[in-house]
Enzyme design. Structure first.
Site, PDB file in Angstrom:
ATOM      1  N   TYR A   1       1.043  -7.789  16.313  1.00  0.00           N
ATOM      2  CA  TYR A   1       1.391  -7.001  15.088  1.00  0.00           C
ATOM      3  C   TYR A   1       2.443  -5.791  15.605  1.00  0.00           C
ATOM      4  O   TYR A   1       3.742  -5.588  15.454  1.00  0.00           O
ATOM      5  CB  TYR A   1       0.498  -6.423  14.481  1.00  0.00           C
ATOM      6  CG  TYR A   1       0.963  -5.177  13.651  1.00  0.00           C
ATOM      7  CD1 TYR A   1       1.347  -5.687  12.238  1.00  0.00           C
ATOM      8  CD2 TYR A   1       0.665  -3.913  13.814  1.00  0.00           C
ATOM      9  CE1 TYR A   1       1.924  -4.628  11.600  1.00  0.00           C
ATOM     10  CE2 TYR A   1       0.836  -3.114  13.045  1.00  0.00           C
ATOM     11  CZ  TYR A   1       1.752  -3.321  11.780  1.00  0.00           C
ATOM     12  OH  TYR A   1       1.985  -2.352  10.903  1.00  0.00           O
TER      13      TYR A   1
ATOM     14  N   LYS B   1       6.394  -5.164  15.326  1.00  0.00           N
ATOM     15  CA  LYS B   1       6.692  -4.002  14.599  1.00  0.00           C
ATOM     16  C   LYS B   1       7.881  -3.172  15.680  1.00  0.00           C
ATOM     17  O   LYS B   1       8.743  -2.614  15.116  1.00  0.00           O
ATOM     18  CB  LYS B   1       5.625  -3.001  14.301  1.00  0.00           C
ATOM     19  CG  LYS B   1       4.962  -3.567  13.049  1.00  0.00           C
ATOM     20  CD  LYS B   1       5.591  -3.320  11.865  1.00  0.00           C
ATOM     21  CE  LYS B   1       6.194  -2.157  11.443  1.00  0.00           C
ATOM     22  NZ  LYS B   1       7.142  -2.357  10.117  1.00  0.00           N
TER      23      LYS B   1
ATOM     24  N   PRO C   1      21.407 -12.955   5.720  1.00  0.00           N
ATOM     25  CA  PRO C   1      22.032 -11.580   5.815  1.00  0.00           C
ATOM     26  C   PRO C   1      23.129 -11.639   4.594  1.00  0.00           C
ATOM     27  O   PRO C   1      23.669 -10.437   3.870  1.00  0.00           O
ATOM     28  CB  PRO C   1      22.509 -11.381   6.919  1.00  0.00           C
ATOM     29  CG  PRO C   1      21.698 -12.043   7.883  1.00  0.00           C
ATOM     30  CD  PRO C   1      21.499 -13.496   7.108  1.00  0.00           C
TER      31      PRO C   1
ATOM     32  N   PHE D   1       0.646  -1.154  -0.062  1.00  0.00           N
ATOM     33  CA  PHE D   1      -0.088  -0.146   0.115  1.00  0.00           C
ATOM     34  C   PHE D   1       0.828   1.353   0.146  1.00  0.00           C
ATOM     35  O   PHE D   1       0.564   2.134  -0.855  1.00  0.00           O
ATOM     36  CB  PHE D   1      -0.921   0.027   1.060  1.00  0.00           C
ATOM     37  CG  PHE D   1      -1.827   1.262   1.353  1.00  0.00           C
ATOM     38  CD1 PHE D   1      -2.134   1.947   0.222  1.00  0.00           C
ATOM     39  CD2 PHE D   1      -2.235   1.569   2.727  1.00  0.00           C
ATOM     40  CE1 PHE D   1      -3.020   3.197   0.510  1.00  0.00           C
ATOM     41  CE2 PHE D   1      -2.913   2.477   2.736  1.00  0.00           C
ATOM     42  CZ  PHE D   1      -3.358   3.470   1.953  1.00  0.00           C
ATOM     43  N   ILE D   2       1.654   1.358   0.903  1.00  0.00           N
ATOM     44  CA  ILE D   2       2.528   2.452   0.990  1.00  0.00           C
ATOM     45  C   ILE D   2       3.733   2.290  -0.160  1.00  0.00           C
ATOM     46  O   ILE D   2       4.004   3.254  -0.819  1.00  0.00           O
ATOM     47  CB  ILE D   2       3.365   2.653   2.399  1.00  0.00           C
ATOM     48  CG1 ILE D   2       2.279   2.747   3.495  1.00  0.00           C
ATOM     49  CG2 ILE D   2       4.447   3.752   2.593  1.00  0.00           C
ATOM     50  CD1 ILE D   2       2.857   2.920   4.684  1.00  0.00           C
TER      51      ILE D   2
END
Length: 316
Positions: A131, A135, A48, A11-12
């Site tokens: 969530y 985050k 990584p 979305f972003i």
């Protein structure tokens, strides 16, 4: 400037990609798991060391991380929002020329806060649910990494492209269905809470500003105003022309609309789940964004919601 963008399909991320690609002074490379990416790589599964080799090949000066997951099991959220961030940070440290990192965080990291007071970056985070916890863990990894890094803690994002599982995505779909089927009532969860709504296009501008700035640490990105969700919903209702009523279930609310969209899963319809939401107040203190990024919102909430309705009404 060379930029590596993660999460360009979200979305972003889509709005960020549009802004970056329109800037002739930037060379943009997209990394992700889908075929559309310039570099195919799964942040939740790759090492990584392997990512560091891609960084050495692309030689970005800035890495922008818009990737992550909003919905899913606790394990999936931790993999997408914490483990993937650890991979990005470690890969940048191992690369020959460590890039600046701009990471997209979430206001869900704050959790419940006192009503009536803007939330500063220094507030003690108290996230609720997997969530927000996942985050916050990602944010902590970034700000303690020793890298040249900024975390944009984005509040409640609205505007065109809003997921159908989000608050206004669900309302817009309900309004369209009601108009098509001549229904008089649209059912929604509790809309009594206050939120700081910020347009996705303004968020993309903030991310671009952070990429070319020297600002580090956590920076709130919001409108700086708290609006009752019920009042915002009425703006969308008026934009649609619906003349019926909205029926709220005071016992339930939607899973809150978040700022990042899952880059690493295949596209799918996510059904909203009704849950008890203990966070009733969100209002960002945006002085840091104004002072250190020279950023402020430009798109009014009425325009954001009208654009959501226009997009929904035109969807085939």
């Amino acid at each position: 400037m060379r930029v590596l963008l993660l999460g360009a399909d979200g979305f972003i991320g889509r709005r960020v990609a549009d802004r970056l690609l329109a800037d002739q002074d930037l060379t943009v490379t997209v990394l992700g798991r889908r075929d559309s990416a310039d570099i195919r790589f799964d942040l939740t599964a790759g090492s990584p060391g392997a990512l560091a080799r891609f960084l050495d090949a692309a030689a970005p000066q800035v890495v922008i991380n818009c990737a992550g997951a909003t919905y899913g099991t606790s394990r999936a959220l931790i993999k997408a929002n914490t483990l993937a961030v650890a991979t990005v940070c470690e890969a940048i440290r191992r690369s020959r020329e460590p890039a600046r990192l701009v990471h997209v965080g979430s206001a869900a990291e704050y959790g419940p806060m006192p009503a009536g007071v803007p939330i500063p970056e220094g507030a003690e985070p108290r996230p609720v649910g997997p969530y927000g916890v996942s985050k916050l863990a990602g944010t902590e990894l970034v700000i303690t990494s020793g890298l040249d890094a900024a975390v944009l803690r984005v509040f409640d994002v609205v505007g065109p492209g809003s997921p159908t599982a989000s608050l206004f995505g669900r309302l817009a779909e309900g309004l369209r269905r009601a108009l098509e089927q001549h229904e008089r009532v649209v059912r929604m969860p509790d809309l009594s809470g206050y939120r700081d709504f910020v347009d996705v296009r303004d968020v993309a501008r903030a991310i671009q500003a952070a990429a070319v700035s020297a600002a580090t640490g956590v920076i709130n990105i919001g409108s700086g105003h708290a609006v009752r969700a019920r009042e915002a919903a009425q703006l969308l209702v008026r934009a649609s022309g619906f003349e019926g009523s909205i029926s709220e279930d005071a016992r339930q609310v939607l899973v809150p609309s978040q700022v990042v969209t899952d880059l690493h899963q295949q596209p799918r319809v996510v059904e909203p789940r009704a849950v008890v939401e203990p966070v009733q107040w969100r209002q960002a203190d945006v002085r840091t964004a104004r002072d250190r990024l020279g950023w402020r919102t430009l798109v009014p909430l009425e325009e954001s919601l009208a654009d959501i309705w226009m997009e929904t009404a035109c969807r085939v």
